[in-house]
Design a protein around this motif. Structure first.
Motif: not given
Length: 502
Positions: A101-118
């Protein structure tokens, strides 16, 4: 009391599928009263060009008792961390589909969502920086997973192999024969069926010998001697979704370092595989005969070889799809006899492996319960469709309009199951995994992002994290990846050490 247990099993056809079935069944059944015989003819060749796998092959190897070091040496294998795709979204594009997988899932949300914001911030790091296996692949490095290092990317490493499929088949034969499987050399000239129900009763060889069994495993490749030629099971043709229908394969000399990944390079009317083995490079051009001739396809393949050819070109024809009844009466088809999905994501051997596991879960007695057979066929079809949709995504998620082939696949009608996934992702980045399907969220994301399909939005929960905290988390993940990368070694050297251990 009537004995309903099956005592006689005949596997028709060898190759990778036949000998994997023989080795697996000889171990899983664990019954000395069950006789397993495999019939194959040296006159009938096997396809045997599939040389790349996915991580699940390791579990089958463990099941049949293979030691990795010996396996690497015996099959000229190299390690594989994923696949590099070239020219798929647009000409000049490159991206990796890694096994981890990419990164680390956080707060029960898949990592790619955090990256899409970042990634919306200027100077944000690309997605490759958040995957240890992508970073290692670019440097031609490898190491085994370290499961004891908890909460570390080193514990999440997934890997497979690139190997010589013909040598693997021979290796499986040794395993199977060592556990009592009997090989019978001969060409089948007749199949006899029971008149009362059409079940296959026996097969007759050119020598006149007749082999009877209660359960038959059809591993006769595309021709499907029992499942199709005899039982007329029918075939669902999916070539409207996956129109490539031919391949030409040719090995060449090694050139440069052994990369720990397979490469798939898109061409005008298909794509070319590059698979590094210890002793050679495996190459093949998969193409659609409607848009390019065999001679042109072969010339295209040869123009892209890294080294001097060491074999003659070998042509294959196929039709993507699946038998309408992979299990029909007392015949179970495996491998190419059951269906075909092109080798773009190296799933052929995996589908053999899961079919063997599914057969054992639903292993019949002499009654051959039709409900069990129906369930087996339903699950097999579901698995094939899930893999099919993922393969189609590589073609339809493109911006290429430079040839008639790419114009067709870019605009073709899609299965509703795939269309729904694409529509959901493009709206808000959501990805789902159904029924523990083979390709998970990170795989779908790798192709979407790698081929320039980015969603309008991401999961709204991600907006609850302050900018500074998100920046800090992302930086920590990158630092962890780079720190773990220090544990990797040069792939060539690492491989040599493992082979010497054999």
């Amino acid at each position: 009391m009537t004995d309903l247990n099956i005592r006689e099993i005949a596997i028709i056809g060898g190759g990778t599928a036949g000998w994997m079935a023989a080795a697996g069944l000889s171990i899983l059944l664990k019954d000395p009263t069950v006789r397993i015989r495999l019939i194959e003819s040296d006159e009938i060749g096997t396809v045997g060009v599939g040389e790349a796998t996915i991580p699940h092959i390791r579990y089958f190897n463990q099941l049949v008792g293979l030691k990795e070091e010996e396996y690497l040496r015996r099959t000229n294998a190299t390690f594989k961390l994923g696949i590099e795709f070239v020219n798929w979204g647009q000409i000049g594009d490159r991206y990796f589909h890694p096994f981890s997988p990419f990164g680390v899932n956080m707060d029960g949300i898949h990592f790619h969502h955090f990256w899409l914001r970042h990634i919306q911030k200027p100077g944000a790091a690309p997605i490759d920086d958040y995957n240890l296996q992508v970073l290692a692949s670019k440097l031609n490095k490898f190491t085994h997973p370290q499961p004891n290092v908890r909460s570390s990317p080193l514990a999440t490493i997934e890997y497979a192999y690139q190997f010589d499929a013909s040598l693997y088949g021979k290796y499986m034969r040794e395993v199977a024969e060592g556990r009592g499987v009997q090989r019978i050399e001969g060409k089948i000239v007749e199949v006899k069926q029971r008149p009362e129900d059409g079940f296959v009763q026996s097969v007759t060889l050119e020598s006149g010998e007749e082999i009877a069994a209660e359960l038959f495993i059809d591993c006769t490749g595309f021709r499907g001697l029992l499942i199709e030629q005899t039982l007329k099971s029918g075939y669902d043709d999916w070539s409207n979704y996956l129109p490539v229908d031919r391949a030409v394969a040719q090995a060449c000399e090694l050139a440069g370092p052994l990369t720990p990944f397979t490469r798939a390079t898109a061409h005008e009317s298909g794509w070319q595989w590059r698979i590094p083995l210890q002793n050679r490079l495996g190459n093949g051009h998969v193409y659609c005969s409607e848009y390019i001739s065999d001679d042109e396809a072969c010339a295209k393949l040869q123009s892209g070889l890294d080294g001097e050819p060491i074999s003659e070109p070998r042509f294959l024809r196929f039709k993507t799809g699946i038998r309408k009844k992979p299990w029909n009466k007392n015949v179970v088809s495996l491998g190419l006899a059951s269906g075909f999905l092109e080798p773009l994501e190296s799933t052929s051997i995996h589908l053999i492996q899961t079919a063997i596991a599914r057969l054992m879960t639903n292993f019949p007695d002499k009654c051959f319960n039709e409900k069990d057979i129906d369930y087996y066929n339903e699950r097999t079809l579901a698995e094939f469709k899930q893999v099919r949709d993922f393969l189609i995504l590589h073609y339809c998620a493109t911006q290429r309009d430079d040839t008639p082939f790419w114009n067709y696949v870019r605009t073709m009608e899609l299965p509703e199951t795939l269309r729904q996934r694409i529509d959901i992702y493009l709206e808000n980045g959501r990805l789902y995994r159904h029924d523990n399907e083979l390709f998970g969220e990170h795989s779908w994301f790798a192709v979407f992002e790698g081929q320039n399909l980015r969603p309008k939005r991401y999961h709204p929960v991600v907006n609850h994290i302050p900018d500074q905290m998100l920046d800090q988390r992302m930086a920590e993940i990158r630092r962890a990846m780079n720190k773990c990368l220090e544990q990797f070694e040069d792939h060539d050297q690492y491989l040599k050490k493992r082979c010497q251990m054999a």
